[in-house]
Design an enzyme around this catalytic site. Structure first.
Site, PDB file in Angstrom:
ATOM      1  N   SER A   1      30.980  -0.115 -26.278  1.00 55.31           N
ATOM      2  CA  SER A   1      31.145  -0.014 -24.819  1.00 55.31           C
ATOM      3  C   SER A   1      30.047  -0.775 -24.089  1.00 55.31           C
ATOM      4  CB  SER A   1      31.112   1.448 -24.363  1.00 55.31           C
ATOM      5  OG  SER A   1      32.314   2.072 -24.701  1.00 55.31           O
TER       6      SER A   1
ATOM      7  N   TYR B   1      42.582   4.217 -28.460  1.00 60.74           N
ATOM      8  CA  TYR B   1      42.912   2.794 -28.604  1.00 60.74           C
ATOM      9  C   TYR B   1      44.412   2.580 -28.442  1.00 60.74           C
ATOM     10  CZ  TYR B   1      38.244   2.146 -30.553  1.00 60.74           C
ATOM     11  OH  TYR B   1      36.890   2.096 -30.720  1.00 60.74           O
TER      12      TYR B   1
END
Ligand code: NAD
Length: 380
Positions: free
Chosen positions: A133, A228
């Site tokens: 991230s 995801y």
């Protein structure tokens, strides 16, 4: 008992300017009872001089000394396995799913391989360790700056005595961490932004940033595991490409960020679609890789100008182009993970721990990470 030696290497990959540990992290590690080594020049390309590490309490050494003395080697990209030895641990972005053989080599050498890209992303206690991230956030920001720099018109609406310039129309494909940062950055530059993702959860996030969400009629929602996306079937992918083509042709700038973990990135923008875009348009393919990218004609690390005047940038390593911020964030992620792994100043591996189950790839002579082990079994 001698203190654990943790050493940060100087990255060797071409164009890599990040460093795994920044000087501000040294006192934190020392407080946790470990000694810190840094390779001479390790932080230089990210503007962290050796003196800053020394002042913070690290010992600056040459590469041979570092690899010989460190119990834990900190890196961004994996160092050559022959530099590592049995009993040592290596912590970095090792990309085990793209590089399973390297993990097998490390296991065979008795090296404990710990990869931040295996972290469970949706676990809130692991957020501070989430290097995917932190780096995607930087990449998304930089992608917009690269696009704006290449696009030879203004991004914002400008009304001047010399006339009015329309705002740029920016389309972001894939609204994960990088895509959301790209949306926010393009909005701050004044562009009109639209975005698309196959995960339905992305819709509200896109809208909350002031962008319009594009809904495709021909593709079902495709959320996978762990937050995801799942891979689309060939039929779904063809339908997606066809429907997206109409939208893409209406935009000046397209930034693609779509990824499915452990797979080649989905192809979203075909060569024909690029041909349908206006001269002067810009595409930044953040997924461009040796496996292929989101854009059929993009090449990683290269910029192509097509016959119809579209600039296609195959983004290379964007976080390495902002090495100071990228290293600072990465260093915090690495130190947070290391603090989690330390017990009484020693590395304490426990594969039943949810975080460690994700990040520990090789341990005690074997590849223990299931997805990597499966890939190795499938390799003849
Ligand atoms: P990623 O890099 O794997 O993919 C980028 C984006 O591409 C994703 O949003 C994905 O849905 C999208 N995508 C994939 N295939 C596509 C296709 N064919 N068409 C359109 N879009 C496609 O994703 P990421 O940025 O690493 O984020 C993954 C997930 O992890 C997200 O759900 C994100 O919200 C979540 N996340 C959660 C936390 C947390 O809870 N602490 C932290 C970080 C990320």
């Amino acid at each position: 008992m001698a203190a654990l030696q943790v050493g940060a290497v100087k990255e060797a990959a071409p164009g890599e300017r990040r460093v795994a540990l920044t000087p501000d992290a040294v006192p934190r590690l020392r407080n946790a009872g470990v000694d810190v080594l840094t390779e001479a020049g390790a932080g230089g390309s990210a503007w962290f001089p050796d003196e800053d590490y020394a002042q913070a309490g690290a010992t600056v050494v040459d590469a041979d000394t570092l690899f010989a003395r460190a119990d834990v080697v900190l890196c961004v990209n994996p160092p050559p396995p022959q530099r590592l030895r049995s009993g040592q641990a290596v912590v970095g972005l090792l990309q085990p799913l793209l590089n399973p053989q390297l993990m097998a080599d490390l296991a065979a050498r008795g090296v404990t391989a710990i990869s931040l890209d295996g972290l469970p992303r949706t676990l809130s206690r692991a957020q501070g360790m989430d290097a995917l991230s932190s780096q995607a956030n930087i990449a998304g920001y930089k992608a917009v700056l690269v696009a704006a720099d290449t696009f030879e018109r203004f991004f914002p609406l400008l009304i001047t005595a010399a006339g009015t310039s329309k705002p740029a129309a920016v389309l972001v494909l894939g609204a994960g961490v990088a895509g959301l940062q790209a949306i926010g950055t393009a909005r701050r530059l004044g562009a009109v932004v639209r975005a698309y993702d196959v995960r339905p959860a992305a819709q509200d996030e896109v809208k909350s940033l002031g962008a319009q969400f594009i809904e495709l009629k021909s593709v079902e929602a495709a959320a996978g595991e762990g937050g995801y996306a799942r891979a689309l079937t060939p039929e779904e992918q063809a339908a997606q490409q066809a429907e997206l083509a109409e939208h893409i042709a209406k935009h000046d700038v397209v930034i693609t960020t779509a990824q499915v973990p452990g797979r080649r990135p989905p192809l979203m923008v075909t060569a024909d679609t690029v041909k349908s875009m206006r001269a002067g348009s810009v595409i930044v393919d953040m997924a461009a890789s040796d496996l292929g990218g989101n854009v059929e004609i993009s090449q990683p690390g290269q910029t192509i100008v097509t016959n119809n005047g579209v600039t296609v940038i195959g983004a290379g390593n964007l976080p390495a182009q902002m090495p100071t911020s990228a290293s600072t964030a990465y260093s915090r992620n690495v130190t947070a993970l290391l603090s989690h792994l330390l017990s009484d100043g020693r590395l304490s591996i426990d594969l039943d721990d949810e975080i460690q189950h994700g990040v520990v790839i090789a341990y005690d002579g074997s590849v223990v990470h299931e997805a990597t082990a499966k890939l190795l079994e499938a390799t003849p």
